[in-house]
Design an enzyme around this catalytic site. Structure first.
Site, PDB file in Angstrom:
ATOM      1  N   LYS A 210     109.234 116.974  58.088  1.00 22.22           N
ATOM      2  CA  LYS A 210     108.082 117.094  56.902  1.00 22.22           C
ATOM      3  C   LYS A 210     107.132 117.786  57.278  1.00 22.22           C
ATOM      4  O   LYS A 210     105.981 118.956  56.837  1.00 22.22           O
ATOM      5  CB  LYS A 210     107.575 115.759  56.171  1.00 22.22           C
ATOM      6  CG  LYS A 210     106.643 115.647  55.189  1.00 22.22           C
ATOM      7  CD  LYS A 210     106.663 114.264  54.388  1.00 22.22           C
ATOM      8  CE  LYS A 210     105.493 114.534  53.381  1.00 22.22           C
ATOM      9  NZ  LYS A 210     105.019 113.509  53.077  1.00 22.22           N
ATOM     10  N   GLN A 211     106.767 117.169  58.712  1.00 22.27           N
ATOM     11  CA  GLN A 211     105.121 117.409  59.301  1.00 22.27           C
ATOM     12  C   GLN A 211     105.926 117.328  61.260  1.00 22.27           C
ATOM     13  O   GLN A 211     106.823 117.042  61.511  1.00 22.27           O
ATOM     14  CB  GLN A 211     104.491 116.056  58.317  1.00 22.27           C
ATOM     15  CG  GLN A 211     104.237 115.452  58.622  1.00 22.27           C
ATOM     16  CD  GLN A 211     103.190 114.268  57.840  1.00 22.27           C
ATOM     17  OE1 GLN A 211     103.945 113.770  56.707  1.00 22.27           O
ATOM     18  NE2 GLN A 211     102.550 114.066  57.996  1.00 22.27           N
TER      19      GLN A 211
ATOM     20  N   GLU B 232     107.968 111.531  57.155  1.00 19.99           N
ATOM     21  CA  GLU B 232     108.322 110.788  56.581  1.00 19.99           C
ATOM     22  C   GLU B 232     109.381 111.186  56.196  1.00 19.99           C
ATOM     23  O   GLU B 232     110.797 109.681  55.520  1.00 19.99           O
ATOM     24  CB  GLU B 232     107.578 109.991  55.209  1.00 19.99           C
ATOM     25  CG  GLU B 232     106.277 110.579  55.343  1.00 19.99           C
ATOM     26  CD  GLU B 232     105.238 109.875  54.673  1.00 19.99           C
ATOM     27  OE1 GLU B 232     104.836 110.976  53.560  1.00 19.99           O
ATOM     28  OE2 GLU B 232     104.623 108.775  55.288  1.00 19.99           O
TER      29      GLU B 232
ATOM     30  N   TRP C 140      96.986 106.506  57.634  1.00 20.86           N
ATOM     31  CA  TRP C 140      95.877 106.770  58.865  1.00 20.86           C
ATOM     32  C   TRP C 140      95.350 108.105  59.064  1.00 20.86           C
ATOM     33  O   TRP C 140      95.345 108.331  60.168  1.00 20.86           O
ATOM     34  CB  TRP C 140      97.776 107.341  59.961  1.00 20.86           C
ATOM     35  CG  TRP C 140      98.014 108.006  59.939  1.00 20.86           C
ATOM     36  CD1 TRP C 140      99.014 109.014  58.484  1.00 20.86           C
ATOM     37  CD2 TRP C 140      98.863 109.440  61.006  1.00 20.86           C
ATOM     38  NE1 TRP C 140      99.388 110.489  58.669  1.00 20.86           N
ATOM     39  CE2 TRP C 140      99.746 110.766  60.116  1.00 20.86           C
ATOM     40  CE3 TRP C 140      99.278 109.845  62.063  1.00 20.86           C
ATOM     41  CZ2 TRP C 140     100.016 111.349  60.743  1.00 20.86           C
ATOM     42  CZ3 TRP C 140     100.458 110.254  62.573  1.00 20.86           C
ATOM     43  CH2 TRP C 140     100.182 111.284  62.027  1.00 20.86           C
ATOM     44  N   ASP C 141      94.948 108.566  58.006  1.00 25.29           N
ATOM     45  CA  ASP C 141      94.425 109.868  58.198  1.00 25.29           C
ATOM     46  C   ASP C 141      93.786 109.756  58.882  1.00 25.29           C
ATOM     47  O   ASP C 141      92.261 110.590  58.988  1.00 25.29           O
ATOM     48  CB  ASP C 141      94.432 110.454  56.673  1.00 25.29           C
ATOM     49  CG  ASP C 141      95.303 110.490  56.065  1.00 25.29           C
ATOM     50  OD1 ASP C 141      96.437 109.962  55.480  1.00 25.29           O
ATOM     51  OD2 ASP C 141      95.979 112.327  54.886  1.00 25.29           O
TER      52      ASP C 141
END
Ligand code: BGC
Length: 808
Positions: free
Chosen positions: A624-625, A504, A365-366
């Protein structure tokens, strides 16, 4: 990188155009190779030392955009299929050694030789060239200075060249130089993947042709690509003393006289030609011909520099000081991965650039972090990347169908075919265990594709794309969401269950038998946004196109009525006054962050740490993010409030700030995208800690903050995202049908910067942000005055050829 001096530095166009290293450090070499990669959008070559083949220290790699190969490997007892971006034959190899008169030949010299006295690496960002300098001296004081200059041609995307100079000090004699084309290569750049099948090339064929040309062709297996490389070696004497054709490569050996004060040159000029297998014509013959006819090195260089100059003009971003230098490096790598040549290709956005083999070259998805920049500077490239997604709409439809859903389910990881390529198991290097990988449940990737379609059309005004291919993507993703939503009669809401959000780490509830979590707020809110935009688009489409699409997609009024309902009643969980990352997140255990930091230092990969301890990150409120906070990255506060209002929730400033604060304390930043998003969100909130995260995002690759991952490929999303952070994040810029909206926030460390963009039919609109002032210049030429909306709904226009300054 200290913020200190940055604020006072002036915008200096000459400064900050090189990136380099002044000493050879084997342990850093892979990082240097990745950061010194040269490319032109069609292919890229890592900045490896020409003297060395792949080994533990060196990892030469050349990657062709979109050239994937599918192989089956046996991993932990099961057959696993992988589609990998293929490492192509190494065209840069050049071996050399001294042949002093009346003495046996010396050792082949490399940066690892004992004789190395000095070594420098310089990337010239303005010219797009890589320079490596080495100085060797033997025990008798005989010196040899070697300089390599490499380019991967930005003007002609099938060419590259490398010129090497030798200069002898204190001796005369000969140098033996071997120019090699090495097809005995494999994908071994990532240690974690060593269990996987790494050989992708077969059927090697070599030829020699007049004029110092050697050629090599080979093919990948599935799908078959024929790959041909031909190298012309120019030197004096021109005739090689020996040529060698092996089963996988070629060598051309020269004995070159050196004398004090004389410089000897060897130039390798590469022509790369590829075709899908089974197409008529022989790419090897074409490569050989192209290498033979390629211009001389100085002529190649001049055309290459001119192509880069055009790119820098179109992509320009000037930021003073060290942040500006890092941003320029980021832009350099972005433009080498996705250049104007990309517009002619059918490729996506590889998360790790064309710079290494991490994530096997896959597309995630970057692009959500990449396309907004391209929309504003290189709209043709942005459009081509969206067309890549459109061509894979049938694959996404098929994936949805297999999952029992309607619409299009874009894959979390993909490559050439558009099929799901996410691995089924992944290795935790800390525990040595293979673990099930459920990251493919990140269905939010479809919303990212749809968001980019919408954003591209808004920024560029390209209605034709939006009403054409864009509409098909957007409507099919919307349909997927509506069909995935389950009605929960108790809640009186729709739910999206069994997904994984951008974080994730959380791929299941603790002790659950099935993977996935329910109602990831980011997934649900963006799904609601896609549904709402799908409905807007259907209203906005010209009647004939609307009728045609409704008929072709069998999209009846009943179905779109459901879209409307789902878009208003998707469940968004909250707990203790903040948005919950997913249903039940607030009930998970709190992690003792301090204890883990004290014990492990770097806890970015907390998932691996906990798993190695026999625990699981799924038990904790630990991300994670950026996940929920991604909402503040994609939407302005008023847009977000409106989205929540449509969903029946009030999202006031206090709730949003509390949510930001809550996740800031519970995120380990195990992805480079995390600091970028946190920096952006905090900057927009005028939060005190914004710069810390912006700086970390800037350092992601240059300081290799994820602990050794940059050597396996750069993080393209973070690189592009940092440029966009300055251009759109700090300025609050939006290009849309009503012109340019700008609402800057001030960041002490970036008080002044300038960039050009495309807007309102004008190319080269220049924005200058200075403390308390904004300048807008529209280039002279045809076209309407550019409308500008400043905070407080202050409206202005800037005519072509005009420049206006506004107080902020
Ligand atoms: C991140 C993903 C990202 C991927 C590729 C992962 O570490 O969690 O969000 O898409 O890297 O860059």
């Amino acid at each position: 990188m200290g913020g200190g001096g940055v604020g006072s530095a002036a915008v200096n166009p000459g400064a900050g155009w090189t990136w380099g290293y002044d000493a050879y450090a084997p342990e850093r070499e892979r990082l240097v190779e990745a950061l010194c990669t040269l490319g032109n959008g069609r292919f890229a070559t890592r900045g490896s030392a020409p003297e060395c083949a792949a080994g533990t220290t060196h990892y030469p790699g050349t990657y062709l955009a979109g050239c994937y190969d599918r192989r089956t490997s046996l991993v932990d007892g099961r057959a696993v299929e992988n589609e990998d971006l293929v490492n192509l034959p190494n065209w840069t190899l050049l071996r050399y050694r001294r042949l002093p008169a009346d003495e046996p030949a010396g050792e082949w010299l490399t940066p690892d030789s004992d004789e190395l006295r000095h070594s420098t690496v310089r990337l010239d960002l303005r010219r797009g060239t890589l320079h490596r300098g080495l100085y060797f001296q033997d025990a008798r004081g005989r010196g040899l200075r070697v300089g390599h200059t490499r380019l991967v041609h930005m003007g002609d995307p099938g060419l590259a060249a490398q010129r090497t100079t030798f200069h002898a000090y204190g001796w005369s004699g000969e140098i033996e130089v071997e120019s090699l084309l090495d097809g005995d290569v494999a994908n071994t750049g990532v240690e974690r993947y060593h269990h996987l099948e790494s050989r992708h090339l077969s059927g090697h064929r070599t030829v020699f042709a007049p004029g110092g040309v050697a050629g090599l062709s080979c093919r990948t297996g599935d799908p078959g690509h024929l790959i041909a490389l031909a190298v012309r070696t120019d030197t004096r004497p021109a005739r090689p003393a020996r040529t060698t054709g092996t089963s996988t490569g070629t060598g051309q050996l020269y004995r070159l006289p050196v004398a004090r004060g004389r410089t000897v040159r060897v130039t390798k000029t590469l022509a790369l030609r590829t075709t899908p297998a089974h197409t008529p014509g022989d790419p090897l013959a074409r490569a050989v011909e192209a290498a033979g006819e390629a211009p001389s090195f100085p002529a190649l260089m001049a055309a290459h520099e001119a192509a880069w100059q055009r790119l820098w003009e179109e992509g320009e971003l000037r930021v003073p000081g060290e942040p500006g230098r890092v941003l320029r490096l980021h832009l350099f790598h972005l433009l080498q991965t996705l250049s104007p040549h990309t517009a002619d290709l059918d490729v996506g956005v590889p998360a790790r650039g064309l710079h290494g083999e991490a994530y096997r070259g896959h597309v995630f998805w970057d692009e959500l972090f990449v396309l907004p920049y391209l929309d504003l500077h290189f709209p043709d490239v942005a459009e081509a990347l969206l067309r890549y997604r459109h061509r894979r709409l049938p694959a996404a439809r098929e994936a949805a169908r297999r999952a029992g859903r309607r619409g299009a389910m874009y894959p979390w990881q993909s490559g050439g075919s558009g099929a799901e390529e996410t691995q089924e198991v992944h290795l935790n290097p800390r525990s040595g265990r293979w673990l099930p990988d459920h990251s493919r449940l990140q269905r939010h990737v479809g919303s990212a594709v749809a968001y980019n379609v919408w954003k591209y059309a808004r920024s560029t005004g390209d209605q034709a794309f939006l009403y054409g291919e864009g509409a098909e993507i957007l409507l099919e993703v919307a349909r997927f969401w509506a069909d995935s939503a389950e009605r929960d009669p108790d809640l009186g809401r729709y739910r999206l269950r069994g997904v994984v959000g951008p974080d994730e780490y959380h791929d299941a509830y603790p002790h659950a038998a099935v993977p996935g979590v329910d109602d990831n707020a980011y997934t649900n809110v963006t799904a609601a946004w896609v549904l709402a935009r799908g409905l807007d688009l259907l209203r906005e489409l010209p009647a004939a196109r609307r009728a045609e699409l409704r008929e072709r997609l069998a999209l009846d009024e009943g179905e779109t009525a459901r879209w409307d309902d789902v878009s208003r009643r998707l469940h968004v969980p909250f707990h203790r006054g903040v948005i919950s990352q997913f249903e039940g997140f607030g009930e998970l255990a709190e992690l003792d962050w301090e204890a883990y930091r004290a014990r492990y230092g770097d806890i970015r990969r907390l998932d691996r740490i906990l798993e190695a301890e026999g625990d699981t990150v799924n038990r904790y409120q630990a991300s994670k993010q950026a996940d929920t906070l991604m909402l503040g990255y994609l939407f302005r506060p008023d847009e977000l409030a409106a989205l929540f209002a449509r969903l029946g929730h009030r999202l006031d400033d206090g709730t949003w700030r509390a949510t930001v604060d809550y996740y800031l304390r519970r995120t380990s930043h195990g992805s480079t995208l995390s600091s970028l998003v946190h920096g952006w969100v905090l900057a927009r909130l005028k939060g005190a800690g914004a710069w810390r995260y912006c700086e970390e995002a800037l350092l992601s690759d240059v300081a290799d903050v994820q602990g050794g991952t940059t050597g396996e490929g750069v993080h393209l999303g973070a690189m592009a995202g940092t440029i966009d952070l300055v251009e759109r994040g700090i300025t609050g810029l939006e290009a849309g049908p009503d012109g340019l909206r700008v609402a800057p926030v001030s960041l002490r460390q970036l008080p002044r910067f300038a960039f050009t963009l495309c807007c309102g039919g004008h190319r080269g609109v220049r924005l200058r942000v200075l403390p308390g002032r904004l300048g807008v210049r529209v280039p002279a030429g045809p076209g309407a005055p550019l409308p500008l909306v400043l905070p407080g709904d202050r409206r202005f226009t800037v005519p072509p050829g005009g420049e206006r300054w506004f107080p902020l």
